[in-house]
Structures are given as C-alpha cells and as structure tokens.
Design a protein around this motif. Structure first.
Motif, PDB file in Angstrom:
ATOM      1  N   GLN A  23      48.690   6.804  35.122  1.00  0.00           N
ATOM      2  CA  GLN A  23      48.756   8.258  35.228  1.00  0.00           C
ATOM      3  C   GLN A  23      48.794   8.891  33.842  1.00  0.00           C
ATOM      4  O   GLN A  23      49.460   8.382  32.930  1.00  0.00           O
TER       5      GLN A  23
ATOM      6  N   ASP B 286      50.890  18.036  28.987  1.00  0.00           N
ATOM      7  CA  ASP B 286      52.003  18.978  28.819  1.00  0.00           C
ATOM      8  C   ASP B 286      51.899  19.620  27.435  1.00  0.00           C
ATOM      9  O   ASP B 286      51.033  19.265  26.630  1.00  0.00           O
TER      10      ASP B 286
ATOM     11  N   ASP C 299      51.906   6.878  32.226  1.00  0.00           N
ATOM     12  CA  ASP C 299      52.853   6.202  33.096  1.00  0.00           C
ATOM     13  C   ASP C 299      51.996   5.299  33.977  1.00  0.00           C
ATOM     14  O   ASP C 299      50.770   5.440  34.010  1.00  0.00           O
TER      15      ASP C 299
ATOM     16  N   TRP D  38      49.738  12.300  31.925  1.00  0.00           N
ATOM     17  CA  TRP D  38      50.523  13.535  32.103  1.00  0.00           C
ATOM     18  C   TRP D  38      50.256  14.483  30.939  1.00  0.00           C
ATOM     19  O   TRP D  38      50.517  14.164  29.787  1.00  0.00           O
TER      20      TRP D  38
ATOM     21  N   ARG E  88      47.248  19.031  35.818  1.00  0.00           N
ATOM     22  CA  ARG E  88      48.214  18.502  34.848  1.00  0.00           C
ATOM     23  C   ARG E  88      48.270  16.973  34.829  1.00  0.00           C
ATOM     24  O   ARG E  88      48.643  16.372  33.819  1.00  0.00           O
ATOM     25  N   VAL E  89      47.896  16.327  35.925  1.00  0.00           N
ATOM     26  CA  VAL E  89      47.980  14.865  36.000  1.00  0.00           C
ATOM     27  C   VAL E  89      46.609  14.291  36.335  1.00  0.00           C
ATOM     28  O   VAL E  89      46.000  14.652  37.341  1.00  0.00           O
TER      29      VAL E  89
END
Length: 198
Positions: free
Chosen positions: A93, A97, A48, A95, A113-114
């Motif tokens: 960014q 997951d 992102d 991410w 996580r980021v």
C-alpha cells in the motif's frame, strides 16, 4: 479527473506485477496532478504491506517529494524481491499525505490517497504426499506403522490437513485400528509430519 473541477487534486496509482523467481525488480508508482500547477508541489509517501514477509520489498517513508511547476506527475521507484516460495499475493500500500501547497483560492486535495501495488505470486503450490511403508505383522500384540506426510517444498505458513485410513485388503478393527485425524499440520518452514497407525 473532471476538467471543470476548479480544485487541483492529487492521486497515487495502483498496479499489478508478477513476482518472479530470482533477483529484484523495480516498479514505479505514479503520483499525478489533475492539472499542471504553477509552483512546486510536495508530498509525503510511505509504504505498508499486507501479506509481505521480511525481505519481500524495500519499504520507504519519503518526505517532501517534489512535482516541479508545470509537470503533472512524478514516478517513485519500489524495489521488490523475487522468490520461489508459494504464498498469497502481496499487497504493498502507498499512503499519500502532507500535500503542499494549499491556499484559500486553489486548494490542493488528495483525490486518491491510497494506491496499491499487488505483487502476484507465480510459484506453484507444493504437493502433499504419503510414502508407502511396510511392517512385519507378527503373531500377537500390536505394531505401530509410521507413515510420513511430506510437502514437496516448505511453506511460509502452517500447512493444515486431514488424514484417514482406508482398508484396501486389510480390515479395520481386525488388522488395524482405523483413524480419521483432522487438524494435523506441518509447521511453517518444515516439510514433513509423521502419522502412526496401529
């Protein structure tokens, strides 16, 4: 990471890179384990961006990226595109997951996580200038005098500025009508704005 932590954890790196003025460059984000794992670890990774424009980088949404057994990290390429436009730093960014495997005895957890790749602007801010103009005064009535404020290069956002007249050898009220104008703007992608003095 804490070596005494019994849980295997996953993190994604953050980094900074200078944008550049031409071409493209590849930067690698690193997804890391806190310890080697006996089986293949898979994860999803998507991008992102804050302050990015179309074409500033190649976004992606990856599923089931693998870290092989016994390996502690894997690198994921991010392609950024250079330009000569003055702009805010771009923050891409990352991410993390969908981390697998996970079981009751050795739970795989995301530690960070980021991640964030900051693309640092290296282009100089354009200059705003006003050119000299002249007009024949005449003997009666009023004459408009048009000044043009000009940016040395276009911006990707609106440029806001304030203009104010200063008399010099001319007197406000007798030779011209003084002006103080706030909220003027040169729209994004354009380089000039006319200002009229009477």
């Amino acid at each position: 990471y804490d070596d005494d932590d019994p849980i295997t954890r996953v993190a994604v790196s953050s980094d900074r890179v200078t944008e550049g003025n031409a071409g493209s460059k590849t930067v690698f984000a690193t997804v890391m384990l806190s310890r080697p794992y006996a089986t293949t670890v898979t994860f999803d990774l998507r991008t992102d961006c804050y302050n990015c424009g179309v074409g500033d980088f190649d976004p992606f949404d990856l599923d089931d990226v693998e870290i092989p057994p016994g390996v502690m990290s894997v690198k994921v390429p991010i392609v950024i595109h250079s330009d000569t436009v003055y702009e805010a730093d771009e923050r891409i960014q990352l991410w993390l997951d969908g981390i697998h495997p996970a079981n009751d005895s050795d739970v795989m957890l995301a530690y960070q996580r980021v991640g964030e790749l900051t693309v640092v602007n290296d282009d100089a801010a354009p200059l705003l200038s006003v050119a000299d103009v002249s007009v024949t005064e005449g003997n009666q009535g009023e004459v408009d005098l048009k000044f043009t404020a000009t940016l040395s290069a276009p911006l990707p956002v609106d440029a806001h500025f304030t203009a104010e007249t200063v008399g010099g050898s001319a007197g406000a009220g007798s030779d011209y009508i003084g002006r103080h104008v706030a909220g003027l703007l040169i729209p994004a992608g354009e380089t000039s704005k006319d200002i009229v003095v009477r």
